[in-house]
Write an enzyme that holds these catalytic residues in place. Structure first.
Site, PDB file in Angstrom:
ATOM      1  CG  HIS A 167       6.375 -13.461  -3.929  1.00  0.00           C
ATOM      2  ND1 HIS A 167       7.467 -14.230  -3.796  1.00  0.00           N
ATOM      3  CD2 HIS A 167       6.387 -12.159  -3.063  1.00  0.00           C
ATOM      4  CE1 HIS A 167       7.635 -13.121  -3.021  1.00  0.00           C
ATOM      5  NE2 HIS A 167       7.904 -12.152  -2.735  1.00  0.00           N
ATOM      6  CG  ASP A 181       7.509  -9.064   0.509  1.00  0.00           C
ATOM      7  OD1 ASP A 181       7.582 -10.497  -0.098  1.00  0.00           O
ATOM      8  OD2 ASP A 181       6.702  -8.024  -0.311  1.00  0.00           O
ATOM      9  CG  ASP A 190       4.739  -9.109  -4.859  1.00  0.00           C
ATOM     10  OD1 ASP A 190       4.056  -7.997  -4.446  1.00  0.00           O
ATOM     11  OD2 ASP A 190       5.402  -9.729  -5.459  1.00  0.00           O
ATOM     12  CG  HIS A 198       7.284   0.172  -8.360  1.00  0.00           C
ATOM     13  ND1 HIS A 198       7.996   0.637  -7.361  1.00  0.00           N
ATOM     14  CD2 HIS A 198       6.981  -1.052  -8.566  1.00  0.00           C
ATOM     15  CE1 HIS A 198       7.925  -0.254  -6.961  1.00  0.00           C
ATOM     16  NE2 HIS A 198       7.364  -1.309  -7.470  1.00  0.00           N
ATOM     17  CG  LEU A 257      -2.264  -1.027   1.396  1.00  0.00           C
ATOM     18  CD1 LEU A 257      -2.702  -0.616   2.531  1.00  0.00           C
ATOM     19  CD2 LEU A 257      -2.943  -1.011   0.000  1.00  0.00           C
TER      20      LEU A 257
END
Ligand code: DOR
Length: 428
Positions: free
Chosen positions: A232, A152, A305, A309, A64
């Protein structure tokens, strides 16, 4: 009985199975009655003929970006994209600036989450600043309800520290989630090491960089008795390792992201940075193994995931651009379109199985029955639509699926009785 909202004549699908021609009545944020031809009055009655009502989707893996990179996403914009994607709960990843590694930052995100369009849960960092050196105060974050911890974006490299973290987590009844990447082996890589990295002249990361850490953490779970969740997973051997560990009764769970069952490293041949992601897109054989793992229960959850960006960041050359792609609004439809699984299995992978891993199964992903919180998704499983990044609610547009035609559309999302998405549009 009076209700506030009634969904009429749906196929209800939940962990107990499928019920055709079923009405769901909702009042005060809860389900009050479920059955055929309910005799109930309500100001809002929605005809759900031909639609599926399921427990809301749960994303174990959402970036987020707040605090620190609000130009790419905020709790508000990310949760809006999540609600449009059918989610009623997301777990926010801690690789923010500052990292979510203290009670103060957890409180801040939870406070922002109270105004969001989904429930916002938080994954805390395992180590201070996600630096991999010193354990973060897991207990004080767990006291605020944090159930998952991860660094992560990076894996915990130090095996002794990871062992300690698992022992500590075990005492707190929380789960550690690992981004599996041996940094020494992956060092300098920007894509999967293989045919395409050679052809393109881009340094690669071998599959073994992921698999070594999966194998290590399976060993550490055996040593400590603590659960480990693998984030993932992207390679055939990672999935085989998890399958074998589960067969031996170890406490491991795993997730896979939609891009790892829909795209391969061949997509990077145009140096398009929208296909740069970590773990990287891999081979056809790995994609087949991820699909198989999702079909046979080795992989417990589909997690997005979702990694927003800015356009500016993604316009950098391939080896400088940040890895990641957005995914909240496409995950459900990609699963329906690409996996060839019955919708019951897809909902298990997107709703109740991740809810259990996140420790939020009392509120999300549970059976659709009187007394439960009305956190629901209403889906048209046969509608088709085309991915258009200009329509995303995310602040970022970095989807690799532009123009792709998908089957399966989220029609309504209901958060504690509130229609936060109606006819595919957010209501607030
Ligand atoms: O592709 C990725 N993007 N992988 C990660 O592990 C981190 C994420 C991000 O935060 O952008």
């Amino acid at each position: 009985m009076p209700a506030e909202l009634v969904l009429k004549n749906a196929t209800v699908i939940d962990p107990t199975g499928a019920r055709p021609n079923t009405d769901v009545a909702i009042a005060d944020g809860r389900i009050v009655e479920v059955g055929e031809n309910l005799d109930v009055e309500a100001p809002t009655i929605i005809d759900a003929t031909g639609l599926v009502v399921g427990p809301g989707l749960v994303d174990l893996h959402t970036h987020l970006r707040e605090p620190g990179r609000e130009e790419a996403e905020t709790v508000e914009s990310g949760s809006r994209a999540a609600a449009l994607g059918g989610y009623t709960a997301v777990v926010a990843m801690p690789n923010t600036e500052p990292a979510i590694d203290s009670a103060a930052v957890v409180r801040h995100i939870l406070e922002l989450g109270t105004k969001a369009l989904t429930d916002v849960h938080v994954a805390g960092a395992i180590t201070v600043g996600r630096q991999g050196k010193q354990l973060a105060p897991l207990a004080e974050m767990a006291e605020l309800g944090v159930r998952l911890f991860t660094d992560d974006g990076a894996g915990v490299q130090d095996t002794r520290l990871m062992r300690r973290a698992l022992e500590y987590a075990s005492g707190l009844s929380v789960t550690l989630a690992q981004h599996c990447e041996d940094e020494a082996l992956a060092h300098g890589g920007h894509m999967h090491e293989g045919e395409w990295s050679s052809r393109l002249g881009v340094p690669g990361m071998p599959s073994e960089a992921e698999e070594l850490m999966v194998a290590r953490d399976i060993a550490l779970s055996r040593l400590t008795g603590a659960p480990v969740h693998f984030l993932h997973l992207s390679t055939r051997r990672s999935i085989e390792l998890v399958r074998d560990a589960k067969a031996k009764g170890l406490r491991v769970t795993a997730e896979a992201a939609p891009h790892h069952f829909t795209l391969t490293h061949a997509e990077t041949q145009t140096y398009d940075t929208r296909f740069k992601v970590n773990p990287p897109l891999r081979t056809d054989d790995d994609v087949a193994a991820v699909k198989q793992g999702l079909a046979d229960g080795t992989i417990d959850a589909i997690a997005t995931d979702h990694a927003p960006h800015t356009q500016e960041a993604k316009e950098a050359p391939f080896d400088e651009a940040p890895p990641g792609m957005i995914g909240l609004e496409t995950a459900f439809a990609l699963a329906i379109t690409e996996l060839g699984l019955p919708i019951e299995r897809v909902l298990a992978l997107l709703s109740w199985q991740p809810a259990a891993i996140a420790g939020i199964e009392r509120e999300h992903g549970g059976p659709i029955e009187a007394g439960r919180a009305a956190n629901l998704v209403v889906i048209d499983p046969t509608a088709t639509w085309t991915v258009d990044p200009s329509k995303t609610a995310s602040r970022s547009r970095n989807t690799p699926y532009t123009g792709r035609q998908l089957t399966g559309r989220v029609v309504h999302t209901i958060l504690r009785g509130d229609l936060v998405v109606r006819d595919g549009e957010a209501t607030r």
